[in-house]
Structures are given as structure tokens and as C-alpha cells.
Design an enzyme around this catalytic site. Structure first.
Site, PDB file in Angstrom:
ATOM      1  N   ASP A   8       0.878  -1.160   0.000  1.00 58.22           N
ATOM      2  CA  ASP A   8       0.000   0.000   0.000  1.00 58.22           C
ATOM      3  C   ASP A   8       0.928   1.227   0.000  1.00 58.22           C
ATOM      4  O   ASP A   8       2.121   1.102   0.314  1.00 58.22           O
ATOM      5  CB  ASP A   8      -0.859  -0.069   1.264  1.00 58.22           C
ATOM      6  CG  ASP A   8      -1.707   1.158   1.475  1.00 58.22           C
ATOM      7  OD1 ASP A   8      -2.386   1.584   0.530  1.00 58.22           O
ATOM      8  OD2 ASP A   8      -1.698   1.695   2.596  1.00 58.22           O
ATOM      9  N   LEU A   9       0.428   2.379  -0.355  1.00 54.24           N
ATOM     10  CA  LEU A   9       1.293   3.575  -0.397  1.00 54.24           C
ATOM     11  C   LEU A   9       1.048   4.495   0.799  1.00 54.24           C
ATOM     12  O   LEU A   9       1.923   4.679   1.656  1.00 54.24           O
ATOM     13  CB  LEU A   9       1.065   4.330  -1.713  1.00 54.24           C
ATOM     14  CG  LEU A   9       1.818   5.645  -1.880  1.00 54.24           C
ATOM     15  CD1 LEU A   9       3.332   5.452  -1.795  1.00 54.24           C
ATOM     16  CD2 LEU A   9       1.468   6.295  -3.221  1.00 54.24           C
ATOM     17  N   ASP A  10      -0.150   5.078   0.833  1.00 55.41           N
ATOM     18  CA  ASP A  10      -0.453   6.063   1.878  1.00 55.41           C
ATOM     19  C   ASP A  10      -0.413   5.412   3.257  1.00 55.41           C
ATOM     20  O   ASP A  10      -1.182   4.501   3.532  1.00 55.41           O
ATOM     21  CB  ASP A  10      -1.847   6.665   1.659  1.00 55.41           C
ATOM     22  CG  ASP A  10      -1.929   7.465   0.365  1.00 55.41           C
ATOM     23  OD1 ASP A  10      -1.013   8.258   0.116  1.00 55.41           O
ATOM     24  OD2 ASP A  10      -2.901   7.295  -0.379  1.00 55.41           O
ATOM     25  N   THR A  16       1.563  10.118   3.964  1.00 50.90           N
ATOM     26  CA  THR A  16       0.480  10.884   3.352  1.00 50.90           C
ATOM     27  C   THR A  16      -0.885  10.606   3.975  1.00 50.90           C
ATOM     28  O   THR A  16      -1.832  11.346   3.701  1.00 50.90           O
ATOM     29  CB  THR A  16       0.409  10.590   1.840  1.00 50.90           C
ATOM     30  OG1 THR A  16       0.588   9.180   1.659  1.00 50.90           O
ATOM     31  CG2 THR A  16       1.494  11.335   1.084  1.00 50.90           C
ATOM     32  N   LYS A  44      -9.899   5.598   6.342  1.00 52.59           N
ATOM     33  CA  LYS A  44      -8.533   5.269   5.934  1.00 52.59           C
ATOM     34  C   LYS A  44      -8.495   4.120   4.925  1.00 52.59           C
ATOM     35  O   LYS A  44      -9.099   3.067   5.146  1.00 52.59           O
ATOM     36  CB  LYS A  44      -7.724   4.868   7.169  1.00 52.59           C
ATOM     37  CG  LYS A  44      -6.458   5.666   7.350  1.00 52.59           C
ATOM     38  CD  LYS A  44      -5.932   5.486   8.749  1.00 52.59           C
ATOM     39  CE  LYS A  44      -4.688   4.655   8.770  1.00 52.59           C
ATOM     40  NZ  LYS A  44      -4.155   4.516  10.130  1.00 52.59           N
ATOM     41  N   SER A 113      -2.306   0.960  -4.418  1.00 54.52           N
ATOM     42  CA  SER A 113      -2.847   2.133  -3.738  1.00 54.52           C
ATOM     43  C   SER A 113      -4.181   2.515  -4.355  1.00 54.52           C
ATOM     44  O   SER A 113      -4.311   2.544  -5.575  1.00 54.52           O
ATOM     45  CB  SER A 113      -1.884   3.316  -3.864  1.00 54.52           C
ATOM     46  OG  SER A 113      -2.492   4.500  -3.381  1.00 54.52           O
ATOM     47  N   ALA A 114      -5.153   2.815  -3.494  1.00 59.09           N
ATOM     48  CA  ALA A 114      -6.453   3.269  -3.975  1.00 59.09           C
ATOM     49  C   ALA A 114      -6.391   4.701  -4.497  1.00 59.09           C
ATOM     50  O   ALA A 114      -7.349   5.185  -5.089  1.00 59.09           O
ATOM     51  CB  ALA A 114      -7.470   3.181  -2.835  1.00 59.09           C
ATOM     52  N   LYS A 144     -11.314  -0.876  -1.404  1.00 62.26           N
ATOM     53  CA  LYS A 144     -11.004  -1.646  -0.206  1.00 62.26           C
ATOM     54  C   LYS A 144     -12.135  -1.343   0.784  1.00 62.26           C
ATOM     55  O   LYS A 144     -12.534  -0.193   0.868  1.00 62.26           O
ATOM     56  CB  LYS A 144      -9.668  -1.185   0.404  1.00 62.26           C
ATOM     57  CG  LYS A 144      -8.446  -1.347  -0.508  1.00 62.26           C
ATOM     58  CD  LYS A 144      -7.213  -0.646   0.088  1.00 62.26           C
ATOM     59  CE  LYS A 144      -6.052  -0.653  -0.918  1.00 62.26           C
ATOM     60  NZ  LYS A 144      -4.863   0.077  -0.431  1.00 62.26           N
ATOM     61  N   GLU A 168      -0.182  -3.276   4.652  1.00 65.57           N
ATOM     62  CA  GLU A 168      -1.274  -2.296   4.745  1.00 65.57           C
ATOM     63  C   GLU A 168      -1.305  -1.576   6.103  1.00 65.57           C
ATOM     64  O   GLU A 168      -0.971  -2.172   7.122  1.00 65.57           O
ATOM     65  CB  GLU A 168      -2.610  -3.040   4.623  1.00 65.57           C
ATOM     66  CG  GLU A 168      -3.272  -2.953   3.277  1.00 65.57           C
ATOM     67  CD  GLU A 168      -3.801  -1.567   2.936  1.00 65.57           C
ATOM     68  OE1 GLU A 168      -3.855  -0.681   3.821  1.00 65.57           O
ATOM     69  OE2 GLU A 168      -4.162  -1.367   1.772  1.00 65.57           O
ATOM     70  N   ASP A 169      -1.752  -0.323   6.085  1.00 62.58           N
ATOM     71  CA  ASP A 169      -1.876   0.432   7.350  1.00 62.58           C
ATOM     72  C   ASP A 169      -3.337   0.652   7.759  1.00 62.58           C
ATOM     73  O   ASP A 169      -3.589   1.231   8.817  1.00 62.58           O
ATOM     74  CB  ASP A 169      -1.211   1.806   7.231  1.00 62.58           C
ATOM     75  CG  ASP A 169      -1.983   2.740   6.316  1.00 62.58           C
ATOM     76  OD1 ASP A 169      -2.351   2.296   5.202  1.00 62.58           O
ATOM     77  OD2 ASP A 169      -2.231   3.886   6.704  1.00 62.58           O
TER      78      ASP A 169
END
Ligand code: B16
Ligand code: MG
Length: 213
Positions: A8-10, A16, A44, A113-114, A144, A168-169
Site C-alpha cells: 500500500d502507499l499512503d 500521506t 482510511k 494504492s487506492a 477496499k 497495509e496500514d
């Protein structure tokens, strides 16, 4: 033993998630809708429109489709302004090393990433070339916690979902990974990510050797 890691990115590679949070807060304040931490946590990892629907659960009035489009665009304008000055220094500590170590171990890497801002972010952060496959969020229909984005990542890598490990966060992201049949590494706190198979405090604690030994 995984053959690839899907990131995942953010909130995992870049700090971010707090900027998404700030942009939603700005919109919430503008339209007079309360936004508490529990609601923000539910937003989130959820896509832009899905996040807006969660925010508007507390709205004093109903919003029509066209108005919702306008509000989503306004939030994005706030967010784009916030990410305008990001650079490699805004990668979370250990993020680049984590992705590089996966590649060095001979595994593939993908980004799921979404965020429709992800391509610009990858360029700004200087990590675009570290991924074998980047999912195009514009081509994902279901947000997600639906598994669609992670299944698309596996397909893009040419692998079965079961051969991929996801990082994932967000609770919605962990649920999406598990629905996809991927092992889920959570980055964050147990209260929010109790469903993760492995929980780490941050991406700096990610050690691929633990998963391939
Ligand atoms: P955008 P991730 C997600 O990115 C964010 O966590 C989430 O807060 C955001 O609403 C979503 O992207 C959509 O982002 O509005 O930029 O298209 O965590 O999946 O990397
Ligand atoms: Mg995230």
C-alpha cells in the site's frame, strides 16, 4: 513462501495518510460536518468517494450526486495542494530499504494504492522504478475492503494471490488482503489492525527474511 510483496502507499511507504486526514478535515470544517478520530479511521484506505460517503453520514442534510462530486473534487484539491511540495525526504523511514530488500531477495514488488494521485506521488518520492507492477486505481471499481485491487496486483504480476504478501496500514486494507487470500502484514496499532496476520509498528520494522526463511 511468498513470491511477491504488494505494498500500500499512503501510510505504509509515505506519510500521506495524515495529509488525506488533513484534507478531509478541511472539507469537513468548510461544510460544518463533525469528523472524529473513529470516523477518520474508518475512512482510511477507502477510496475518495467511499470516504466522502462515510464523512457525510454525520451531515445535517442530504447531498445530491452532483454536489458529492463537487465535494470530492474539493477534498482532492486540498490534498493536491498538500502533496505539492513532497519529495524523497517524505518517504517514511525505512520505506525505500524495505522495497529494495524485497527485490534483492528475488521477489517481485507491486503497488496497490487506492489513490488516483499515486503515480504523481511515486515520481515525487523517487520510487516509481522499484515496482514491477503498479495498479491503476482508475480501473478499480470496488474500494477496499473489497479484494479487487489486490487481485488486480496479483494478476498484473502474473501470480496467484496466495503467492503474494500484502502490507497495509488501514483496517479496510487488511480486510481486502484477507478477502483476496493474501497474507496480511499490518503497519500500525493493534486496536485498529487486530485482524492482521503479522503486526509491525512501522515499515522500518519490515524484514523480508522473516517471511522467506
Ligand atoms: P485519492 P492507499 C488511499 O491510498 C488512502 O489511504 C485513502 O485515504 C484515500 O481516500 C484513497 O487512497 C484515495 O485517494 O483521493 O488520492 O484518489 O492507502 O490505498 O495507498
Ligand atoms: Mg494506506
Amino acid at each position: 513462501v511468498p513470491k511477491a510483496v504488494v505494498f500500500d502507499l499512503d501510510g505504509v511507504l509515505a506519510d500521506t495518510a495524515v495529509l488525506h486526514r488533513a484534507a478531509w478535515q478541511q472539507l469537513a470544517d468548510e461544510i460544518g460536518v463533525p469528523l472524529d478520530e473513529a470516523t477518520a479511521a474508518r475512512m482510511k484506505g477507502v477510496d475518495r468517494r467511499g470516504s466522502l460517503d462515510i464523512l457525510l453520514e454525520r451531515a445535517p442534510r442530504a447531498y445530491g450526486e452532483a454536489e458529492k462530486e463537487t465535494l470530492a473534487a474539493r477534498k482532492n484539491a486540498h490534498y493536491v495542494e498538500l502533496i505539492g511540495r513532497l519529495g524523497p525526504q517524505d518517504l517514511l523511514p525505512g520505506a525505500r530499504a524495505a522495497v529494495e530488500s524485497v527485490r534483492r531477495a528475488g521477489l517481485k514488488t507491486a503497488l496497490a494504492s487506492a489513490s488516483r494521485n499515486a503515480p504523481q506521488l511515486l515520481d515525487r518520492l523517487g520510487i516509481a522504478t522499484l515496482f514491477d507492477y503498479v495498479v491503476d486505481a482508475n480501473r478499480i471499481a470496488r474500494s477496499k475492503p473489497d479484494p479487487e485491487i489486490f487481485l488486480a496486483a496479483a494478476r498484473g504480476l502474473g501470480l496467484a494471490a496466495q503467492d503474494c504478501l500484502g502490507v497495509e496500514d488501514a483496517a479496510a486494507g487488511i480486510a481486502a488482503l484477507q478477502a483476496a487470500g493474501m497474507a496480511a502484514v499490518g503497519i500500525g496499532h493493534a486496536q485498529e489492525l487486530d485482524k492482521a496476520d503479522v503486526l509491525l509498528p512501522d515499515i522500518a520494522a519490515f524484514d523480508i527474511s522473516r517471511f522467506i526463511a
